[in-house]
Design a protein around this motif. Sequence first.
Motif, PDB file in Angstrom:
ATOM      1  N   THR A   1      82.210 -37.120 -32.981  1.00  0.00           N
ATOM      2  CA  THR A   1      82.001 -36.980 -34.424  1.00  0.00           C
ATOM      3  C   THR A   1      80.538 -37.285 -34.719  1.00  0.00           C
ATOM      4  N   LEU A   2      79.831 -36.305 -35.287  1.00  0.00           N
ATOM      5  CA  LEU A   2      78.400 -36.435 -35.563  1.00  0.00           C
ATOM      6  C   LEU A   2      78.144 -36.209 -37.047  1.00  0.00           C
ATOM      7  N   LEU A   3      77.005 -36.705 -37.522  1.00  0.00           N
ATOM      8  CA  LEU A   3      76.620 -36.554 -38.932  1.00  0.00           C
ATOM      9  C   LEU A   3      75.345 -35.752 -39.054  1.00  0.00           C
ATOM     10  N   LEU A   4      75.371 -34.748 -39.942  1.00  0.00           N
ATOM     11  CA  LEU A   4      74.150 -34.035 -40.328  1.00  0.00           C
ATOM     12  C   LEU A   4      73.524 -34.849 -41.464  1.00  0.00           C
ATOM     13  N   ALA A   5      72.530 -35.645 -41.146  1.00  0.00           N
ATOM     14  CA  ALA A   5      71.881 -36.517 -42.130  1.00  0.00           C
ATOM     15  C   ALA A   5      70.724 -35.797 -42.808  1.00  0.00           C
ATOM     16  N   THR A   6      70.383 -36.247 -44.013  1.00  0.00           N
ATOM     17  CA  THR A   6      69.283 -35.656 -44.762  1.00  0.00           C
ATOM     18  C   THR A   6      68.418 -36.754 -45.372  1.00  0.00           C
ATOM     19  N   THR A   7      67.375 -36.321 -46.071  1.00  0.00           N
ATOM     20  CA  THR A   7      66.501 -37.250 -46.780  1.00  0.00           C
ATOM     21  C   THR A   7      67.314 -38.189 -47.661  1.00  0.00           C
ATOM     22  N   ALA A   8      68.418 -37.692 -48.220  1.00  0.00           N
ATOM     23  CA  ALA A   8      69.242 -38.501 -49.126  1.00  0.00           C
ATOM     24  C   ALA A   8      69.765 -39.755 -48.451  1.00  0.00           C
ATOM     25  N   HIS A   9      69.990 -39.706 -47.148  1.00  0.00           N
ATOM     26  CA  HIS A   9      70.551 -40.871 -46.473  1.00  0.00           C
ATOM     27  C   HIS A   9      69.507 -41.961 -46.255  1.00  0.00           C
ATOM     28  N   ALA A  10      68.234 -41.616 -46.411  1.00  0.00           N
ATOM     29  CA  ALA A  10      67.182 -42.635 -46.480  1.00  0.00           C
ATOM     30  C   ALA A  10      67.048 -43.142 -47.912  1.00  0.00           C
ATOM     31  N   ILE A  11      67.118 -42.230 -48.870  1.00  0.00           N
ATOM     32  CA  ILE A  11      66.992 -42.583 -50.285  1.00  0.00           C
ATOM     33  C   ILE A  11      68.139 -43.475 -50.747  1.00  0.00           C
ATOM     34  N   ASN A  12      69.354 -43.136 -50.321  1.00  0.00           N
ATOM     35  CA  ASN A  12      70.544 -43.831 -50.821  1.00  0.00           C
ATOM     36  C   ASN A  12      70.581 -45.313 -50.474  1.00  0.00           C
ATOM     37  N   MET A  13      69.821 -45.709 -49.454  1.00  0.00           N
ATOM     38  CA  MET A  13      69.780 -47.115 -49.072  1.00  0.00           C
ATOM     39  C   MET A  13      69.285 -48.000 -50.212  1.00  0.00           C
ATOM     40  N   SER A  14      68.408 -47.482 -51.067  1.00  0.00           N
ATOM     41  CA  SER A  14      67.882 -48.278 -52.179  1.00  0.00           C
ATOM     42  C   SER A  14      68.426 -47.823 -53.525  1.00  0.00           C
ATOM     43  N   LEU A  15      69.026 -46.637 -53.574  1.00  0.00           N
ATOM     44  CA  LEU A  15      69.499 -46.098 -54.848  1.00  0.00           C
ATOM     45  C   LEU A  15      70.930 -46.536 -55.174  1.00  0.00           C
ATOM     46  N   PHE A  16      71.769 -46.682 -54.144  1.00  0.00           N
ATOM     47  CA  PHE A  16      73.163 -47.081 -54.338  1.00  0.00           C
ATOM     48  C   PHE A  16      73.342 -48.539 -53.910  1.00  0.00           C
ATOM     49  N   LYS A  17      74.117 -49.295 -54.666  1.00  0.00           N
ATOM     50  CA  LYS A  17      74.312 -50.721 -54.360  1.00  0.00           C
ATOM     51  C   LYS A  17      75.375 -50.954 -53.292  1.00  0.00           C
ATOM     52  N   ASP A  18      76.455 -50.198 -53.335  1.00  0.00           N
ATOM     53  CA  ASP A  18      77.568 -50.427 -52.407  1.00  0.00           C
ATOM     54  C   ASP A  18      77.887 -49.141 -51.653  1.00  0.00           C
ATOM     55  N   LEU A  19      77.120 -48.869 -50.593  1.00  0.00           N
ATOM     56  CA  LEU A  19      77.307 -47.642 -49.841  1.00  0.00           C
ATOM     57  C   LEU A  19      78.552 -47.678 -48.953  1.00  0.00           C
ATOM     58  N   GLY A  20      78.835 -48.830 -48.395  1.00  0.00           N
ATOM     59  CA  GLY A  20      79.916 -48.914 -47.423  1.00  0.00           C
ATOM     60  C   GLY A  20      79.423 -48.663 -46.008  1.00  0.00           C
ATOM     61  N   TYR A  21      78.163 -48.280 -45.854  1.00  0.00           N
ATOM     62  CA  TYR A  21      77.552 -48.086 -44.548  1.00  0.00           C
ATOM     63  C   TYR A  21      76.066 -48.384 -44.671  1.00  0.00           C
ATOM     64  N   ASP A  22      75.404 -48.518 -43.553  1.00  0.00           N
ATOM     65  CA  ASP A  22      73.965 -48.751 -43.508  1.00  0.00           C
ATOM     66  C   ASP A  22      73.347 -47.646 -42.660  1.00  0.00           C
ATOM     67  N   THR A  23      72.405 -46.910 -43.229  1.00  0.00           N
ATOM     68  CA  THR A  23      71.843 -45.748 -42.537  1.00  0.00           C
ATOM     69  C   THR A  23      71.269 -46.098 -41.175  1.00  0.00           C
ATOM     70  N   ARG A  24      70.751 -47.312 -41.001  1.00  0.00           N
ATOM     71  CA  ARG A  24      70.176 -47.690 -39.712  1.00  0.00           C
ATOM     72  C   ARG A  24      71.155 -48.434 -38.816  1.00  0.00           C
ATOM     73  N   LYS A  25      71.997 -49.284 -39.388  1.00  0.00           N
ATOM     74  CA  LYS A  25      72.878 -50.106 -38.571  1.00  0.00           C
ATOM     75  C   LYS A  25      74.185 -49.404 -38.197  1.00  0.00           C
ATOM     76  N   SER A  26      74.606 -48.449 -39.015  1.00  0.00           N
ATOM     77  CA  SER A  26      75.917 -47.819 -38.799  1.00  0.00           C
ATOM     78  C   SER A  26      75.859 -46.590 -37.903  1.00  0.00           C
ATOM     79  N   PHE A  27      74.649 -46.171 -37.529  1.00  0.00           N
ATOM     80  CA  PHE A  27      74.516 -44.924 -36.775  1.00  0.00           C
ATOM     81  C   PHE A  27      73.573 -45.077 -35.591  1.00  0.00           C
ATOM     82  N   ALA A  28      73.779 -44.213 -34.616  1.00  0.00           N
ATOM     83  CA  ALA A  28      72.861 -44.073 -33.493  1.00  0.00           C
ATOM     84  C   ALA A  28      72.024 -42.820 -33.748  1.00  0.00           C
TER      85      ALA A  28
END
Length: 323
Positions: free
Chosen positions: A89-116
Motif C-alpha cells: 500500500t503506497l501513497l501518492l503524496a503532494t505539496t498539500a501533505h507538507a502544508i497540512n502539517m501546519s494547517l490542520f490541528k488533528d491530522l491523525g498522521y504525521d507526514t514525516r513520522k508516519s511514512f517512509a
Amino acid sequence: MPAIANWRAVLAAFALAANAAATAATWPDKPITLVVPYPPGGPTDIVARSVAQGLGEELGQTVIVDNRSGAGGNIGADMVAKSAPDGYTLLLATTAHAINMSLFKDLGYDTRKSFAPLSLLTKGPLVVVTRPDLPAKNVGELIALAKASPGKLTFASSGNGQSTHLAAELFNTMAGVRMVHVPYRGSAPAMTDVMGGQADIMFNTMLSSMPYVKDGKLRALAVTSAARSPAAPDIPTVAESGLPGYEATAWNGLMAPAGTPDAVVQALSAALRKVLGRPDLQKQFAQQGFDAEWMTPADYGKFLDNEIRKWAEVVKVSGATVN
C-alpha cells in the motif's frame, strides 16, 4: 517476571524482524495498491496512473490506483499511514501533505513520522488564470485591481491546504492584497466556476488549465516558478511581471507506511529510478508542465522537511485557515 517479560520482548522483536525479512524476500508476490487521495481525472491522478503503469512493468506486478479523496488529501493519507508496512500500500503524496502539517490541528498522521519516503515524482509551476472578462491582463494589473477592491476578488482552489490554496495566500501576503479564498472539492469544479464567472482567479496546474487557456475560456497571467516553463514559454513568471521574489511550485511524490522493510523501500526506489528515467514518460510530463525527478529516499526525506518548514511559515504569515 521481569526476565520473562524481557524475553517476550526479545522474541516479539525477533518475530517482527523475521516477518520483515520474509516479506522483503518474496515481495512483490501480489498486486500493489497506490492510494491517490484525490478524485479521478485530476493532475495528481494522471501522474499516479502513469507511474503505476511503469512501476507495474518494472516490478512484474499490477499496481492498482485507488482514489480515496476528501479532507484536503488527508483521508487517503491517513488510510495509508494505518496500513500494514509491507510494501503493498503506497501513497501518492503532494505539496498539500507538507502544508497540512501546519494547517490542520488533528491530522491523525504525521507526514514525516508516519511514512517512509520513497522518491519525488514530479515538480512544476502553477499558472495564474482568470475569468476571461476580468479587467486585469497581467500580474501588475491584478494587484492594482485587488488593492482597489479589497476583499472583493475571489480565488478558487482545489481544496483547503492544496498548493492551489497556499500559492494564492503567498501571493496575497507578498502583494499586500486581500483576495477571498473559495475552496472546492477538486480542480475541475473550481475551474468551471472561474470560467463561468462565479470566481475570479485560480492558481492551478498547467495540465488542468492550459487546454482552457488555448480555447479562450481562461486567461493566463503568469506561472509561479522562478523561471518560465518550457511547456508555455510565452507566459511570464509572477516574479518578472509584478511581484519580484515570488515562487511556488507543486509536486507529487511517493511514500509507504513507516516501518516498511528497507529492502522493499530500496526495491521501490530502484524501480522508480528506472520509471522516471524513461524518455517517453519525461516527455509526457514535460508536455503537461511537470519535470520528472527521482530522489533517493533520504534526499526525498530532506526535501519533505524543507517543504514542511517553508509552508508552515506561509501559513503563519498569511493567517491561512481551513475555514
